[in-house]
Design a protein around this motif. Structure first.
Motif, PDB file in Angstrom:
ATOM      1  N   TYR A  75      -0.081  -7.407  -7.260  1.00 36.10           N
ATOM      2  CA  TYR A  75      -0.326  -6.401  -6.213  1.00 36.10           C
ATOM      3  C   TYR A  75      -1.828  -6.173  -6.025  1.00 36.10           C
ATOM      4  O   TYR A  75      -2.328  -6.149  -4.882  1.00 36.10           O
ATOM      5  N   LEU A  76      -2.560  -6.033  -7.117  1.00 38.49           N
ATOM      6  CA  LEU A  76      -4.000  -5.796  -7.023  1.00 38.49           C
ATOM      7  C   LEU A  76      -4.720  -7.014  -6.454  1.00 38.49           C
ATOM      8  O   LEU A  76      -5.706  -6.874  -5.711  1.00 38.49           O
ATOM      9  N   TYR A  77      -4.226  -8.204  -6.801  1.00 34.14           N
ATOM     10  CA  TYR A  77      -4.839  -9.419  -6.247  1.00 34.14           C
ATOM     11  C   TYR A  77      -4.644  -9.464  -4.726  1.00 34.14           C
ATOM     12  O   TYR A  77      -5.595  -9.755  -3.977  1.00 34.14           O
ATOM     13  N   PRO A  83      -7.862  -6.013   1.906  1.00 34.14           N
ATOM     14  CA  PRO A  83      -8.161  -4.599   1.633  1.00 34.14           C
ATOM     15  C   PRO A  83      -7.947  -3.693   2.842  1.00 34.14           C
ATOM     16  O   PRO A  83      -7.445  -2.567   2.691  1.00 34.14           O
ATOM     17  N   ARG A  84      -8.314  -4.175   4.032  1.00 36.36           N
ATOM     18  CA  ARG A  84      -8.182  -3.321   5.221  1.00 36.36           C
ATOM     19  C   ARG A  84      -6.716  -3.036   5.537  1.00 36.36           C
ATOM     20  O   ARG A  84      -6.350  -1.893   5.848  1.00 36.36           O
ATOM     21  N   LEU A  85      -5.869  -4.067   5.459  1.00 38.36           N
ATOM     22  CA  LEU A  85      -4.449  -3.877   5.746  1.00 38.36           C
ATOM     23  C   LEU A  85      -3.812  -2.923   4.724  1.00 38.36           C
ATOM     24  O   LEU A  85      -3.043  -2.027   5.090  1.00 38.36           O
ATOM     25  N   PHE A  86      -4.135  -3.116   3.449  1.00 38.91           N
ATOM     26  CA  PHE A  86      -3.550  -2.265   2.415  1.00 38.91           C
ATOM     27  C   PHE A  86      -3.987  -0.818   2.582  1.00 38.91           C
ATOM     28  O   PHE A  86      -3.182   0.117   2.429  1.00 38.91           O
ATOM     29  N   GLU A  87      -5.255  -0.594   2.897  1.00 40.90           N
ATOM     30  CA  GLU A  87      -5.735   0.765   3.073  1.00 40.90           C
ATOM     31  C   GLU A  87      -5.104   1.426   4.296  1.00 40.90           C
ATOM     32  O   GLU A  87      -4.778   2.613   4.284  1.00 40.90           O
ATOM     33  N   ASN A 163       4.536  -6.946   7.072  1.00 40.47           N
ATOM     34  CA  ASN A 163       3.569  -6.101   6.406  1.00 40.47           C
ATOM     35  C   ASN A 163       3.572  -6.400   4.914  1.00 40.47           C
ATOM     36  O   ASN A 163       4.537  -6.101   4.213  1.00 40.47           O
ATOM     37  N   THR A 164       2.479  -7.006   4.429  1.00 43.74           N
ATOM     38  CA  THR A 164       2.403  -7.381   3.021  1.00 43.74           C
ATOM     39  C   THR A 164       2.432  -6.164   2.111  1.00 43.74           C
ATOM     40  O   THR A 164       3.061  -6.180   1.043  1.00 43.74           O
ATOM     41  N   PHE A 165       1.731  -5.100   2.519  1.00 41.91           N
ATOM     42  CA  PHE A 165       1.708  -3.898   1.684  1.00 41.91           C
ATOM     43  C   PHE A 165       3.115  -3.357   1.463  1.00 41.91           C
ATOM     44  O   PHE A 165       3.499  -3.022   0.346  1.00 41.91           O
ATOM     45  N   TYR A 229       0.179   4.904  -4.075  1.00 42.81           N
ATOM     46  CA  TYR A 229      -0.044   6.091  -3.247  1.00 42.81           C
ATOM     47  C   TYR A 229      -1.502   6.561  -3.206  1.00 42.81           C
ATOM     48  O   TYR A 229      -1.913   7.164  -2.215  1.00 42.81           O
ATOM     49  N   LEU A 230      -2.277   6.330  -4.251  1.00 44.88           N
ATOM     50  CA  LEU A 230      -3.570   6.994  -4.364  1.00 44.88           C
ATOM     51  C   LEU A 230      -4.780   6.066  -4.296  1.00 44.88           C
ATOM     52  O   LEU A 230      -5.812   6.445  -3.746  1.00 44.88           O
ATOM     53  N   VAL A 231      -4.686   4.887  -4.890  1.00 47.90           N
ATOM     54  CA  VAL A 231      -5.856   4.014  -5.018  1.00 47.90           C
ATOM     55  C   VAL A 231      -6.384   3.627  -3.647  1.00 47.90           C
ATOM     56  O   VAL A 231      -5.629   3.206  -2.759  1.00 47.90           O
ATOM     57  N   ARG A 232      -7.668   3.794  -3.478  1.00 44.96           N
ATOM     58  CA  ARG A 232      -8.333   3.413  -2.231  1.00 44.96           C
ATOM     59  C   ARG A 232      -9.414   2.372  -2.528  1.00 44.96           C
ATOM     60  O   ARG A 232     -10.063   2.435  -3.538  1.00 44.96           O
TER      61      ARG A 232
END
Length: 232
Positions: A75-77, A83-87, A163-165, A229-232
């Protein structure tokens, strides 16, 4: 003749002295023996300095946590790759519902801890079923909140296919939800066990193992919640 008379007097005198001198010592040794027996019985019902449950259970728990750790790494990878899509889509998940579920699991784990402590003490064993019912209620509340959250996510504009996220969101939270439902079944088993009048050593080991599994479910959510939910 006089010697034969003095001898009983000496024996009677010394016998009386011996009894008066050692009575407190004998009483003290008896008290210590009773205390040791009481401690031994207490240790049998409330063991200390031992690993809860069985060794095989911990192999299963660590293996399960290893699988989740690998998923967290993937998930982190992926987040680093997009990064833009996940955020963007992470901002659409409901943090309030996630926080509510976190509180429900924390309360449930606390209740399970108290139930495990109560079941070890004969005087408090009657409290264990009530505490476990509270933990089960919190777990059911978690499922209800998650079902509502899933409904909101699935009726949105984006789907898991585009949507990958959200793909990883449903993978992580869905796998955790499956563990939680199984954990609820375990808690129901512990509730049934806690209502027994007498519990054997095997019963205590099963109770501790079930409690450890529920705590693992709680711990996994404590890692999923900030990541999703929280990590940006």
């Amino acid at each position: 003749m006089r010697g034969t008379i003095d001898l009983p007097e000496v024996e009677v005198f010394h016998g009386s002295s011996h009894q008066s001198s050692f009575d407190p010592l004998v009483a003290g040794m008896t008290t210590l023996a009773d205390a040791s027996l009481s401690d031994e019985q207490s240790t049998q019902t409330s063991p200390r300095g031992h690993v809860p449950g069985e060794a095989g259970l911990w192999v299963l728990l660590f293996g399960d946590m290893l699988v989740f750790t690998m998923l967290f790494g993937v998930y982190l990878y992926q987040r680093r790759q997009q990064p833009r899509l996940f955020e963007e889509f992470q901002a659409t998940v409901d943090r309030n519902l996630g926080t509510l579920n976190t509180l429900l699991l924390l309360v449930s784990s606390l209740l399970v801890v108290l139930a495990t402590r109560a079941v070890r003490r004969s005087a408090q064993r009657h409290l264990a079923p009530r505490l476990l019912l509270g933990a089960i209620t919190c777990g059911i509340g978690f499922v209800a909140v998650k079902a509502f959250e899933y409904h909101e996510e699935l009726t949105g504009s984006s789907t898991t296919a585009t949507n990958t996220f959200r793909l990883y969101y449903f993978a992580l939270t869905g796998l955790h939800l499956a563990h939680l439902v199984f954990g609820l079944l375990v808690l129901i088993g512990l509730w049934t066990l806690s209502r027994k009048r007498d519990l054997t050593r095997t019963h205590h080991m099963f109770f501790e193992g079930g409690a450890c599994f529920w705590h693992m479910v709680d711990l996994l959510w404590m890692m999923i919640f900030p990541l999703v939910y929280l990590v940006r």
